[in-house]
Design an enzyme around this catalytic site. Sequence first.
Site, PDB file in Angstrom:
ATOM      1  N   ARG A  25      50.964   5.614  36.409  1.00 57.33           N
ATOM      2  CA  ARG A  25      50.400   4.566  37.270  1.00 57.33           C
ATOM      3  C   ARG A  25      50.103   3.298  36.480  1.00 57.33           C
ATOM      4  O   ARG A  25      50.781   2.290  36.614  1.00 57.33           O
ATOM      5  CB  ARG A  25      49.134   5.096  37.961  1.00 57.33           C
ATOM      6  CG  ARG A  25      48.667   4.254  39.154  1.00 57.33           C
ATOM      7  CD  ARG A  25      47.813   3.064  38.784  1.00 57.33           C
ATOM      8  NE  ARG A  25      46.606   3.409  38.031  1.00 57.33           N
ATOM      9  CZ  ARG A  25      45.804   2.509  37.480  1.00 57.33           C
ATOM     10  NH1 ARG A  25      46.080   1.216  37.554  1.00 57.33           N
ATOM     11  NH2 ARG A  25      44.736   2.893  36.785  1.00 57.33           N
ATOM     12  N   ASP A  26      49.136   3.355  35.602  1.00 55.85           N
ATOM     13  CA  ASP A  26      48.730   2.171  34.853  1.00 55.85           C
ATOM     14  C   ASP A  26      49.811   1.723  33.885  1.00 55.85           C
ATOM     15  O   ASP A  26      49.942   0.537  33.583  1.00 55.85           O
ATOM     16  CB  ASP A  26      47.428   2.472  34.099  1.00 55.85           C
ATOM     17  CG  ASP A  26      46.748   1.230  33.565  1.00 55.85           C
ATOM     18  OD1 ASP A  26      47.065   0.121  34.043  1.00 55.85           O
ATOM     19  OD2 ASP A  26      45.903   1.359  32.669  1.00 55.85           O
ATOM     20  N   HIS A 218      38.289   3.957  28.721  1.00 59.12           N
ATOM     21  CA  HIS A 218      39.663   3.494  28.938  1.00 59.12           C
ATOM     22  C   HIS A 218      39.901   2.307  27.999  1.00 59.12           C
ATOM     23  O   HIS A 218      39.499   1.188  28.289  1.00 59.12           O
ATOM     24  CB  HIS A 218      39.821   3.078  30.410  1.00 59.12           C
ATOM     25  CG  HIS A 218      41.199   2.654  30.795  1.00 59.12           C
ATOM     26  ND1 HIS A 218      41.970   3.368  31.683  1.00 59.12           N
ATOM     27  CD2 HIS A 218      41.949   1.580  30.439  1.00 59.12           C
ATOM     28  CE1 HIS A 218      43.127   2.751  31.858  1.00 59.12           C
ATOM     29  NE2 HIS A 218      43.139   1.667  31.103  1.00 59.12           N
ATOM     30  N   HIS A 220      42.279  -0.278  25.569  1.00 63.81           N
ATOM     31  CA  HIS A 220      43.574  -0.900  25.289  1.00 63.81           C
ATOM     32  C   HIS A 220      43.618  -1.265  23.815  1.00 63.81           C
ATOM     33  O   HIS A 220      42.576  -1.471  23.183  1.00 63.81           O
ATOM     34  CB  HIS A 220      43.781  -2.136  26.169  1.00 63.81           C
ATOM     35  CG  HIS A 220      44.121  -1.819  27.590  1.00 63.81           C
ATOM     36  ND1 HIS A 220      45.233  -2.312  28.222  1.00 63.81           N
ATOM     37  CD2 HIS A 220      43.503  -1.031  28.502  1.00 63.81           C
ATOM     38  CE1 HIS A 220      45.278  -1.851  29.467  1.00 63.81           C
ATOM     39  NE2 HIS A 220      44.237  -1.065  29.659  1.00 63.81           N
ATOM     40  N   CYS A 251      48.015  -4.914  31.922  1.00 65.42           N
ATOM     41  CA  CYS A 251      47.340  -5.236  33.175  1.00 65.42           C
ATOM     42  C   CYS A 251      48.058  -6.414  33.796  1.00 65.42           C
ATOM     43  O   CYS A 251      48.123  -7.485  33.193  1.00 65.42           O
ATOM     44  CB  CYS A 251      45.866  -5.580  32.945  1.00 65.42           C
ATOM     45  SG  CYS A 251      45.020  -6.049  34.483  1.00 65.42           S
ATOM     46  N   ASN A 260      47.939   0.446  26.808  1.00 59.74           N
ATOM     47  CA  ASN A 260      46.829   1.393  26.744  1.00 59.74           C
ATOM     48  C   ASN A 260      46.846   2.150  25.420  1.00 59.74           C
ATOM     49  O   ASN A 260      47.854   2.180  24.707  1.00 59.74           O
ATOM     50  CB  ASN A 260      46.970   2.421  27.871  1.00 59.74           C
ATOM     51  CG  ASN A 260      46.761   1.829  29.234  1.00 59.74           C
ATOM     52  OD1 ASN A 260      45.643   1.564  29.634  1.00 59.74           O
ATOM     53  ND2 ASN A 260      47.850   1.638  29.973  1.00 59.74           N
TER      54      ASN A 260
END
Length: 309
Positions: A25-26, A218, A220, A251, A260
């Site tokens: 997803r991300d 989370h 990065h 993002c 990430n």
Amino acid sequence: MKRSPQVIPDPALPSSVTIYEVGPRDGLQNEDAIVPVETKAEFIRRLVAAGLQTVEVTSFVHPKWVPQLADAELLIDVLDLTMAPRMPVLVPNERGLDRALDKGIRDIAIFGSATETFAQRNLNRGLDEQYTMFEPVVARARDAGMRVRAYVSMCFGDPWEGDVPVDQVVSVGRRLFDLGCDELSLGDTIGVGTPGHVEALLGGFTEAGLRLDQLAMHFHDTYGQALSNAFTAMRLGVTTFDASAGGLGGCPYAESATGNLATEDLVWQLAGLGIDTGVDLEALVETSVWMAEQIGKPSASRVVAALAG
């Protein structure tokens, strides 16, 4: 030669850690190319086969905003959502929740902001207005027996507003969690956090009454700090970390954000500390090498580069 880290356990650290895999997803939402449905499905199957117990599969966001995930329903249709204990999807609003309910999804996430500017750019809502949008989503999801996670973005810095006060992040996160969420994921969306900042933020949340087992991190890796920040959070007692296979992602609403934290890099570190993740690192590396071939660019993971070289 195939290598694995020498194991030197640290008794001060957790014995096991949960990895919340966000690559499908991300990770893929930030790719320029549209990845075919079957390729996404195979990616997810390989991640699960490598031992990942939680894999966030897609987002029910409007295709206009994230065209890379416009095939969400088609992807759900070709997946066996029982092949891993948790296969959540992101839902941005009640329309997204309706789509998730129609597909029998049992595990969702909402995506909030710690700053006004990002809320406006990402949610088309003000900072305070986001709670009004999310409240019925969480309430309806809980009524339907769903598990609900809340992401908070821009927890460590914002590309438009600069530094974000710790107490502001805590206030936003606490309000989102209090809507009825099971877990709160604190995002360093542009990767500017450092270990001391991690400690200060987690301290703020514990002072506000949240337990560390209700929090996930989370990170990065924009400034190369993701692993050190994860280690800091672990030393403080956090046991859930978001990561993306091969370091995929960024993002779409924050151009300065790079990938990430790579799942392989995190697994290597944890393996060396004797911390159980249930992940087969060799199989995961093979998966990321395969996915890099599908999207036509090398993996950002240092461990993938080292082990696959």
